[in-house]
Motif scaffolding. Structure first.
Motif, PDB file in Angstrom:
ATOM      1  N   UNK A 297       0.935  -1.130  -0.053  1.00 20.03           N
ATOM      2  CA  UNK A 297      -0.233   0.425   0.417  1.00 20.03           C
ATOM      3  C   UNK A 297       0.604   1.047   0.008  1.00 20.03           C
ATOM      4  N   UNK A 298       0.584   2.171  -0.652  1.00 19.36           N
ATOM      5  CA  UNK A 298       1.370   2.946  -1.118  1.00 19.36           C
ATOM      6  C   UNK A 298       1.075   4.261  -1.547  1.00 19.36           C
ATOM      7  N   UNK A 299       0.931   5.467  -1.971  1.00 15.12           N
ATOM      8  CA  UNK A 299       0.609   6.537  -3.180  1.00 15.12           C
ATOM      9  C   UNK A 299       1.538   6.804  -3.754  1.00 15.12           C
ATOM     10  N   UNK A 300       1.697   6.711  -4.732  1.00 12.18           N
ATOM     11  CA  UNK A 300       3.324   6.988  -5.479  1.00 12.18           C
ATOM     12  C   UNK A 300       2.881   8.897  -6.821  1.00 12.18           C
ATOM     13  N   UNK A 301       4.030   9.313  -6.286  1.00  9.18           N
ATOM     14  CA  UNK A 301       3.841  10.608  -7.881  1.00  9.18           C
ATOM     15  C   UNK A 301       4.423  10.273  -9.340  1.00  9.18           C
ATOM     16  N   UNK A 302       3.579  10.328 -10.227  1.00  6.53           N
ATOM     17  CA  UNK A 302       4.304  10.050 -11.028  1.00  6.53           C
ATOM     18  C   UNK A 302       4.328  11.307 -11.922  1.00  6.53           C
ATOM     19  N   UNK A 303       6.702  11.326 -12.917  1.00 10.15           N
ATOM     20  CA  UNK A 303       6.281  12.370 -14.068  1.00 10.15           C
ATOM     21  C   UNK A 303       5.855  12.394 -15.303  1.00 10.15           C
ATOM     22  N   UNK A 304       4.495  12.668 -15.715  1.00 10.23           N
ATOM     23  CA  UNK A 304       4.512  12.250 -16.898  1.00 10.23           C
ATOM     24  C   UNK A 304       5.504  12.364 -18.060  1.00 10.23           C
ATOM     25  N   UNK A 305       6.117  13.498 -18.243  1.00 15.52           N
ATOM     26  CA  UNK A 305       6.870  13.949 -19.242  1.00 15.52           C
ATOM     27  C   UNK A 305       7.805  12.795 -19.310  1.00 15.52           C
ATOM     28  N   UNK A 306       8.489  12.467 -17.835  1.00 12.58           N
ATOM     29  CA  UNK A 306       9.639  11.237 -18.199  1.00 12.58           C
ATOM     30  C   UNK A 306       8.985   9.657 -18.027  1.00 12.58           C
ATOM     31  N   UNK A 307       7.786   9.656 -18.022  1.00 10.86           N
ATOM     32  CA  UNK A 307       7.249   8.734 -17.461  1.00 10.86           C
ATOM     33  C   UNK A 307       7.686   7.752 -16.641  1.00 10.86           C
ATOM     34  N   UNK A 308       7.970   8.528 -15.134  1.00 13.52           N
ATOM     35  CA  UNK A 308       8.822   7.575 -14.274  1.00 13.52           C
ATOM     36  C   UNK A 308       8.066   8.112 -12.891  1.00 13.52           C
ATOM     37  N   UNK A 309       8.065   7.100 -11.495  1.00 13.11           N
ATOM     38  CA  UNK A 309       7.649   7.947 -10.351  1.00 13.11           C
ATOM     39  C   UNK A 309       9.052   8.422  -9.883  1.00 13.11           C
ATOM     40  N   UNK A 310       8.357   9.291  -8.832  1.00 14.14           N
ATOM     41  CA  UNK A 310       9.154  10.276  -8.567  1.00 14.14           C
ATOM     42  C   UNK A 310       9.629   9.935  -7.388  1.00 14.14           C
ATOM     43  N   UNK A 311       8.299   9.007  -6.575  1.00 12.90           N
ATOM     44  CA  UNK A 311       8.773   8.865  -5.439  1.00 12.90           C
ATOM     45  C   UNK A 311       6.879   8.118  -4.594  1.00 12.90           C
ATOM     46  N   UNK A 312       6.891   8.114  -3.487  1.00 16.20           N
ATOM     47  CA  UNK A 312       5.928   6.935  -2.637  1.00 16.20           C
ATOM     48  C   UNK A 312       5.410   7.571  -1.340  1.00 16.20           C
TER      49      UNK A 312
END
Length: 327
Positions: A297-312
């Motif tokens: 269980x977590x909430x992930x932050x995504x950068x949609x420009x680089x298509x990557x998770x940047x933190x949880x």
């Protein structure tokens, strides 16, 4: 003429008084179904600032346009059937009251428009409009379909769309000026439409088929399904960027967030979430997304420009409904 020493002392003592305060960070609100809590997260640092209990079985979340008040639908669980919406003061992080939907039960989808709050009731097959101050139900829209779950509302709050899980359909209801209304149209889509979202221009409704896979694109001007995409994707939610350019689906079997170009309906990429994605939201910058993930269980932050998770960030058990409050 002031001496350099006096000028330095004056600047030291009083110079900071006119300096602007540091900018506040966006606040991410997360409903945790399993923990029965509402968490407040600094969206920039992904730090949990605090959590409060909200029960029974909170599901969805909506925030007033000024960011001061949050509303949490209390759907209930096997032991308790919910029939109310919790009212939360965002600044103090306290529950200040409840709005009753009685006799309607199992409230779920929520949308705020000005002084009004729209909510669904699965048991009554309706959507209702409540006065946010008095809690009075001023309008009831009959979907006429089983499992009315999530809702979308156009910009001027004159037309409502309901995803009906049990009827494999989307209901269209003209809100109008009366106290009641029946669905003007029931549009058949795929199996078990749960997630539903309206594009910012109001021209399309996207409905994700959790029961059978795929997503239907409905032209709101004709009331017809104009495309059915990605039949292998099983998503419980749909998110559309504020500028209308991107659409997110959350494929549970593959554990990935799928990014689509809304205009061409072409897939732009897939992001592995490290667990099963439940749903998500896209920030006002049209670039940052927050996605709930199960197991772990977590909430992930995504950068949609680089298509990557940047933190949880871990907010609690089974994170579900989310909303952003920007300073």
């Amino acid at each position: 003429m002031r001496s350099p020493l006096l000028a330095a002392i004056t600047l030291l003592l009083f110079g900071c008084a006119s300096a602007p305060p540091p900018a506040a960070h966006p606040l991410l609100l997360v409903v945790n179904q399993g923990s029965k809590t509402l968490s407040f997260v600094d969206a920039s640092t992904l730090t949990v600032l605090g959590s409060i209990p909200v029960s029974p079985a909170p599901h969805e979340l909506a925030v007033s346009e000024d960011g001061r008040t949050a509303y949490v639908s209390l759907y209930g669980d096997r032991e308790t059937v919910g029939d109310s919406i919790a009212v939360i003061d965002v600044a103090t992080r306290r529950e200040t009251g409840r709005l009753s939907l009685a006799p309607h039960k199992r409230p779920h989808g929520l949308v705020v428009r000005g002084g009004q709050l729209f909510a669904t009731s699965e048991t009554s097959k309706v959507a209702v409009r409540l006065d946010r101050t008095t809690g009075a139900i001023g309008w009831t829209g009959n979907t006429g379909a089983a499992g009315s779950h999530m809702i979308a509302l156009n910009a001027d709050a004159t037309r409502l769309y309901s995803g009906n899980i049990g009827a494999d359909s989307v209901s269209v209801i003209d809100v109008g000026s009366g106290t009641t209304a029946n669905a003007s149209q029931e549009i058949k889509v795929g199996k078990g439409p749960e997630g539903i979202a309206l594009t910012p221009d109001g021209f399309e409704v996207w409905a994700a088929h959790r029961g059978g896979g795929g997503v239907s694109v409905i032209d709101t001007r004709t009331g017809t399904v104009v495309a059915t995409l990605l039949p292998e994707v099983v998503s419980a939610r749909v998110a559309i960027s504020p500028d209308g350019r991107r659409v997110l689906l959350f494929d549970m079997p593959s554990g990935s967030t799928i990014v689509l170009d809304r205009a061409t309906r072409k897939e732009l990429g897939r992001i592995a979430m490290g667990g099963m994605p439940g749903g998500g939201i896209i920030a006002a910058d049209n670039r940052t997304a927050y996605v709930s993930v199960y197991q772990p269980f977590s909430v992930a932050r995504i950068d949609l420009e680089i298509m990557k998770i940047t933190g949880n960030v871990d907010t609690g058990i089974a994170p579900d409904g989310m909303a952003l409050v920007t300073p």
